[in-house]
Enzyme design. Structure first.
Site, PDB file in Angstrom:
ATOM      1  CD  GLU A   1      -2.823  -1.182   2.407  1.00 21.20           C
ATOM      2  OE1 GLU A   1      -4.006  -1.441   2.220  1.00 21.20           O
ATOM      3  OE2 GLU A   1      -2.342  -0.982   3.525  1.00 21.20           O
TER       4      GLU A   1
HETATM    5  C1  TNX Z   1      -4.745  -4.060   4.325  1.00 16.03           C
HETATM    6  S1  TNX Z   1      -3.124  -6.464   4.031  1.00 16.03           S
HETATM    7  C2  TNX Z   1      -3.488  -3.849   4.879  1.00 16.03           C
HETATM    8  C3  TNX Z   1      -3.367  -3.508   6.306  1.00 16.03           C
HETATM    9  C4  TNX Z   1      -4.703  -3.337   6.954  1.00 16.03           C
HETATM   10  C5  TNX Z   1      -5.652  -4.407   6.458  1.00 16.03           C
HETATM   11  C6  TNX Z   1      -6.976  -4.393   7.138  1.00 16.03           C
HETATM   12  C7  TNX Z   1      -2.031  -5.421   3.893  1.00 16.03           C
HETATM   13  C8  TNX Z   1      -0.781  -5.886   3.377  1.00 16.03           C
HETATM   14  N1  TNX Z   1      -2.324  -4.134   4.231  1.00 16.03           N
HETATM   15  O1  TNX Z   1      -2.584  -2.353   6.461  1.00 16.03           O
HETATM   16  O2  TNX Z   1      -4.533  -3.436   8.340  1.00 16.03           O
HETATM   17  O3  TNX Z   1      -5.837  -4.258   5.075  1.00 16.03           O
HETATM   18  O4  TNX Z   1      -7.756  -5.494   6.746  1.00 16.03           O
END
Ligand code: TNX
Length: 482
Positions: A293
């Site tokens: 992300e």
């Molecule tokens: C996505 S899964 C994220 C996390 C959040 C999560 C909540 C991932 C690699 N990144 O930062 O906590 O969704 O479901």
């Protein structure tokens, strides 16, 4: 499994635990078994070196058996004794978990119970499908103490999971002390989602978690999530951000806004120190570098960063693993990727698999334990939809992604993100009963699994969780006995 109908081995006050002569590791598994059985049985259960299958004993034997691999075991129960055989101590440990599950649920209580303590007669030959069967705990969004993490280790070990991935850093908190950068923990660890006091592990405490897990055949995979999800680090050392200014600590739940300054050489000196200290504390082969992300960098900046960080991990003698986004970089053959986001087509990850990258599978729609079970679930999120027990159980790793089959897969892992989870009871309520389903996806061949049988077997664990004071969700999909 072959059941010897009508035959039972009944534990008695005189029962002994006999372990392979000359193996301190088998003796340690014997002590662990005794510590599990003593409180509820009230029996002394002395542990000593001794031969297999002696009358009135549970014996733990090490014998080379090529069917079993490193974690497989054979359990044979007759009217006189119970015998576990394995090639390696980890196999004995896994067999002990089966033995526990064959005893009445009351064996999990912490005070003496009436018994009788009978094991059903027969023979089981058992070994796992995948070598990586994991859970992840997010200790960054909300902090969990050493004792709480140890409790979680105990619970995952009961289901033969062998990896605990600790998400140690995120925007809201940095949870591991780094000697050369003390403010990461003292400042970066001083709050959490919602603004509570947060916390962090000293290096001694982290080592305590690693040792506790190792004694339960669980490997810790620590994650330092970079270059995004780094507000807590930037708030502690402003020079890590491109404008040189330290932002305020963050207690919200947005993602994607923070990044280390990836064009700055000092960033890589910082990461070299952090990765070096973490590698020295972590005996397991993998360090997780996050990589998810990131919304503030160009593709070139991002790929170049991942390529340098995986190299730093190698220089400290470990393999890197990162979230699926790292598949956009050119990965070393030893770098693994963790698939999580089914909203993406998966093309980048398939291309990486064609180049030889191995995957850990954590599809959010199946394995994200922070997703709500249904619309009534108080805790959790729902960006990947609802994940009921059946969804968590009824999928197969070799058909999840086109062009990805068993040989490309290290295993499965169930992440538990903690934006909404404040206590270990909250953690348990989201993990149970879904986590045992995912554990079985990772352990058993697809041909041996089926929802109808599973939901009935799972139902029998409700009383076990009650005996262990585990908070669990009484999903309407499971025919609970009480
Ligand atoms: C996505 S899964 C994220 C996390 C959040 C999560 C909540 C991932 C690699 N990144 O930062 O906590 O969704 O479901």
């Amino acid at each position: 499994m072959e059941a010897a109908g009508g035959t039972w081995f009944t534990l008695a006050r005189s029962t002994r635990i006999l372990t392979a002569p000359g193996s301190t590791e088998a003796a340690a598994v014997g002590q662990y078994l005794a510590s599990v059985l003593r409180p509820a049985t009230g029996y002394p259960l002395p542990v000593a070196a001794g031969p297999p299958a002696a009358a009135d004993s549970i014996s733990l034997e090490l014998t080379r058996d090529d069917r079993l691999g490193d974690e497989g075991y054979e359990l044979e129960v007759t009217g006189e004794s119970a015998t576990l055989r394995a090639s390696r101590p980890a196999g004995l440990f896994m067999g002990v978990q089966t033995l526990r599950q064959l005893l009445p649920a009351a064996v999990e209580r912490t005070s003496v119970q009436p018994g009788p303590w009978r094991l059903p007669g027969g023979r089981i030959v058992d070994h796992p499908r995948f070598p990586w069967r994991g859970a992840m705990l997010d200790v960054a969004r909300h902090f969990f103490t050493v004792a709480e993490v140890q409790r979680f280790v105990d619970l995952i070990a009961l289901y033969k999971l062998n990896v605990l991935h600790l998400h140690l850093t995120d925007d809201q908190g940095w949870r591991i002390a780094i000697g050369s950068r003390p403010k990461l923990a003292t400042h970066g660890g001083s709050t959490q989602v919602g603004g509570g006091p947060g916390g962090y592990y000293t290096q001694r405490q982290y080592a305590e978690i690693v040792g506790y897990a190792r004694d339960r055949c669980v490997t810790i995979v620590p994650e330092i999530d970079v270059p995004g999800h780094t507000n807590a680090a930037l708030a502690s050392y402003g020079e890590l951000s491109c404008d040189g200014r330290a932002p305020e600590l963050y207690t919200g739940v947005e993602v994607g806004f923070s990044s280390l300054c990836v064009d700055e050489p000092a960033t890589y000196r910082f990461l070299d120190e952090v990765i070096g200290e973490l590698a020295a504390l972590t005996p397991g082969p993998y360090l997780h570098i996050g990589g998810d992300e990131v919304r503030t960098l160009s593709e070139e900046q991002y790929a170049g960063f991942v390529e340098r960080v995986q190299q730093l991990v190698r220089e400290h003698g470990r393999h890197a693993i990162g979230w699926q986004e790292i598949a956009k970089a050119t990965l070393l053959p030893t770098t693994a990727a963790q698939y999580w986001d089914p909203r993406t087509g998966g093309d980048a990850i398939r291309a990486a698999v064609r180049r030889g990258t191995k995957l850990v599978l954590s599809p959010a729609t199946r394995t994200y334990l922070d997703m709500k079970y249904d619309e009534h679930t108080r805790l959790g999120l729902d960006w990947a939809g609802h994940v009921e027990v059946r969804d968590a159980y009824e999928w197969d790793p070799s058909t999840l992604l086109d062009g990805v089959d068993d040989a490309d897969v290290l295993g499965v892992e169930a992440p538990l993100w903690s934006e909404t989870l404040e206590s270990i009871a909250d953690v348990e309520r989201m993990a149970f009963p879904r986590l045992p389903g995912i554990a079985e996806v990772g352990w058993s061949p697809a041909a041996a699994r089926g929802w109808d049988g599973f939901r009935r077997r799972l139902a029998a664990h409700g009383p076990r969780w009650s005996a262990m004071a585990v908070s669990y969700h009484r999903s309407p999909q499971v025919p609970w006995p009480e």
